[in-house]
Design a protein around this motif. Structure first.
Motif, PDB file in Angstrom:
ATOM      1  N   UNK A 124       0.856  -1.194   0.000  1.00 11.27           N
ATOM      2  CA  UNK A 124       0.000   0.000   0.000  1.00 11.27           C
ATOM      3  C   UNK A 124       0.887   1.237   0.000  1.00 11.27           C
ATOM      4  N   UNK A 125       0.674   2.096  -0.994  1.00 16.70           N
ATOM      5  CA  UNK A 125       1.519   3.278  -1.173  1.00 16.70           C
ATOM      6  C   UNK A 125       0.668   4.537  -1.044  1.00 16.70           C
ATOM      7  N   UNK A 169      -4.734   6.124  -1.265  1.00 21.33           N
ATOM      8  CA  UNK A 169      -3.677   5.120  -1.201  1.00 21.33           C
ATOM      9  C   UNK A 169      -3.754   4.220  -2.421  1.00 21.33           C
ATOM     10  N   UNK A 170      -2.616   3.984  -3.049  1.00 16.25           N
ATOM     11  CA  UNK A 170      -2.524   3.047  -4.161  1.00 16.25           C
ATOM     12  C   UNK A 170      -2.167   1.676  -3.597  1.00 16.25           C
ATOM     13  N   UNK A 171      -2.990   0.672  -3.887  1.00 19.69           N
ATOM     14  CA  UNK A 171      -2.762  -0.669  -3.364  1.00 19.69           C
ATOM     15  C   UNK A 171      -2.398  -1.619  -4.497  1.00 19.69           C
ATOM     16  N   UNK A 172      -1.276  -2.319  -4.325  1.00 18.34           N
ATOM     17  CA  UNK A 172      -0.830  -3.333  -5.275  1.00 18.34           C
ATOM     18  C   UNK A 172      -0.836  -4.680  -4.563  1.00 18.34           C
ATOM     19  N   UNK A 201      -3.517  -7.316  -8.674  1.00 21.73           N
ATOM     20  CA  UNK A 201      -4.633  -6.410  -8.434  1.00 21.73           C
ATOM     21  C   UNK A 201      -4.092  -5.013  -8.131  1.00 21.73           C
ATOM     22  N   UNK A 202      -4.728  -4.008  -8.747  1.00 20.78           N
ATOM     23  CA  UNK A 202      -4.369  -2.614  -8.532  1.00 20.78           C
ATOM     24  C   UNK A 202      -5.633  -1.876  -8.094  1.00 20.78           C
ATOM     25  N   UNK A 203      -5.544  -1.192  -6.987  1.00 18.43           N
ATOM     26  CA  UNK A 203      -6.728  -0.488  -6.479  1.00 18.43           C
ATOM     27  C   UNK A 203      -6.324   0.886  -5.955  1.00 18.43           C
ATOM     28  N   UNK A 204      -7.277   1.796  -6.004  1.00 18.01           N
ATOM     29  CA  UNK A 204      -7.093   3.130  -5.451  1.00 18.01           C
ATOM     30  C   UNK A 204      -8.140   3.320  -4.375  1.00 18.01           C
ATOM     31  N   UNK A 205      -7.698   3.514  -3.143  1.00 14.90           N
ATOM     32  CA  UNK A 205      -8.610   3.654  -2.005  1.00 14.90           C
ATOM     33  C   UNK A 205      -8.501   5.077  -1.446  1.00 14.90           C
ATOM     34  N   UNK A 206      -9.617   5.608  -1.061  1.00 19.31           N
ATOM     35  CA  UNK A 206      -9.588   6.962  -0.523  1.00 19.31           C
ATOM     36  C   UNK A 206     -10.808   7.261   0.318  1.00 19.31           C
ATOM     37  N   UNK A 207     -10.756   8.359   1.007  1.00 20.99           N
ATOM     38  CA  UNK A 207     -11.890   8.803   1.823  1.00 20.99           C
ATOM     39  C   UNK A 207     -12.271  10.210   1.393  1.00 20.99           C
ATOM     40  N   UNK A 208     -13.557  10.533   1.571  1.00 23.01           N
ATOM     41  CA  UNK A 208     -14.078  11.831   1.137  1.00 23.01           C
ATOM     42  C   UNK A 208     -14.708  12.550   2.332  1.00 23.01           C
TER      43      UNK A 208
END
Length: 202
Positions: free
Chosen positions: A150-151, A163-166, A195-202
């Motif tokens: 997680x980056x 966060x960019x998750x690999x 798997x590549x995901x972008x996680x975030x909060x608003x």
């Protein structure tokens, strides 16, 4: 079916939980194959079957330190045909899951979170209508490894909230059966996958 379960949960550390549990499931009126005088299946069934599954589970989950989390779980299971008295491994008799993630403190990957996981299932027999059909019909042991990183996007001048998750699942591309219904109907586990995901909060 009747199910009985009990257990306990304690915290050896403020954010680390240890759980132990036992269970038993009794089922009745299960379909059983009708066989002729030569032991050959007739293609008909009667609902006179009964079975018992019982076992336990141990798990440890939570944070060892603020930057290090762990999850470990072990489960054991036994199965008995209560009509014939036969016991066999209809489900994995032993299963183990280990997972850990740690925040990197120094270097070019500082503040990234690296993770590693291991999944194991013991060999078990495949069945038809809940009945064992021979030693040649089974699901083999499986050992599956995963890893992740997680980056935080702020490392590249991005938002603090994303966060960019690999993740690399099934690192060694192990061929295995995830689950099965009958001896001829198995569902394979996923092959190696990125798997590549972008996680975030608003």
């Amino acid at each position: 079916a009747r199910q009985v379960e009990g257990g306990l949960r304690v915290a050896p550390l403020p954010k680390l939980w240890f759980t132990a549990s036992l269970y038993r499931i009794d089922q009745e009126n299960l379909p059983s194959a009708i066989v002729d005088a030569n032991g050959v299946a007739t293609g008909y069934f009667e609902t006179e079957g009964a079975s018992r599954s019982q076992g336990g589970e141990l798990s440890l989950a939570g944070n060892v330190t603020p930057g290090w989390s762990v999850y470990a779980a072990y489960a054991c299971n036994t199965y008995e045909n209560r009509v014939t008295g036969e016991s066999f491994d209809r489900f994995p008799p032993h299963a183990l899951t280990l997972s850990t993630s740690r925040r990197i403190a120094r270097g070019p990957l500082a503040d990234c979170v690296a993770g590693f996981a291991y999944r194991y299932r013991h060999r078990y027999e495949t069945t038809f209508r809940g009945a064992a059909i021979g030693d040649d019909f089974y699901v083999a042991d499986s050992h599956v490894f995963d890893c992740s990183l997680d980056i935080p996007l702020r490392k590249f001048g991005g938002s603090e909230a994303f966060t960019l998750s690999l993740a690399l699942k099934n690192i060694f591309n192990k061929k295995y059966i995830e689950s099965n219904r009958h001896y001829y109907q198995g569902f394979p586990g996923e092959p190696r996958a990125l798997e590549i995901a972008l996680r975030g909060s608003f």
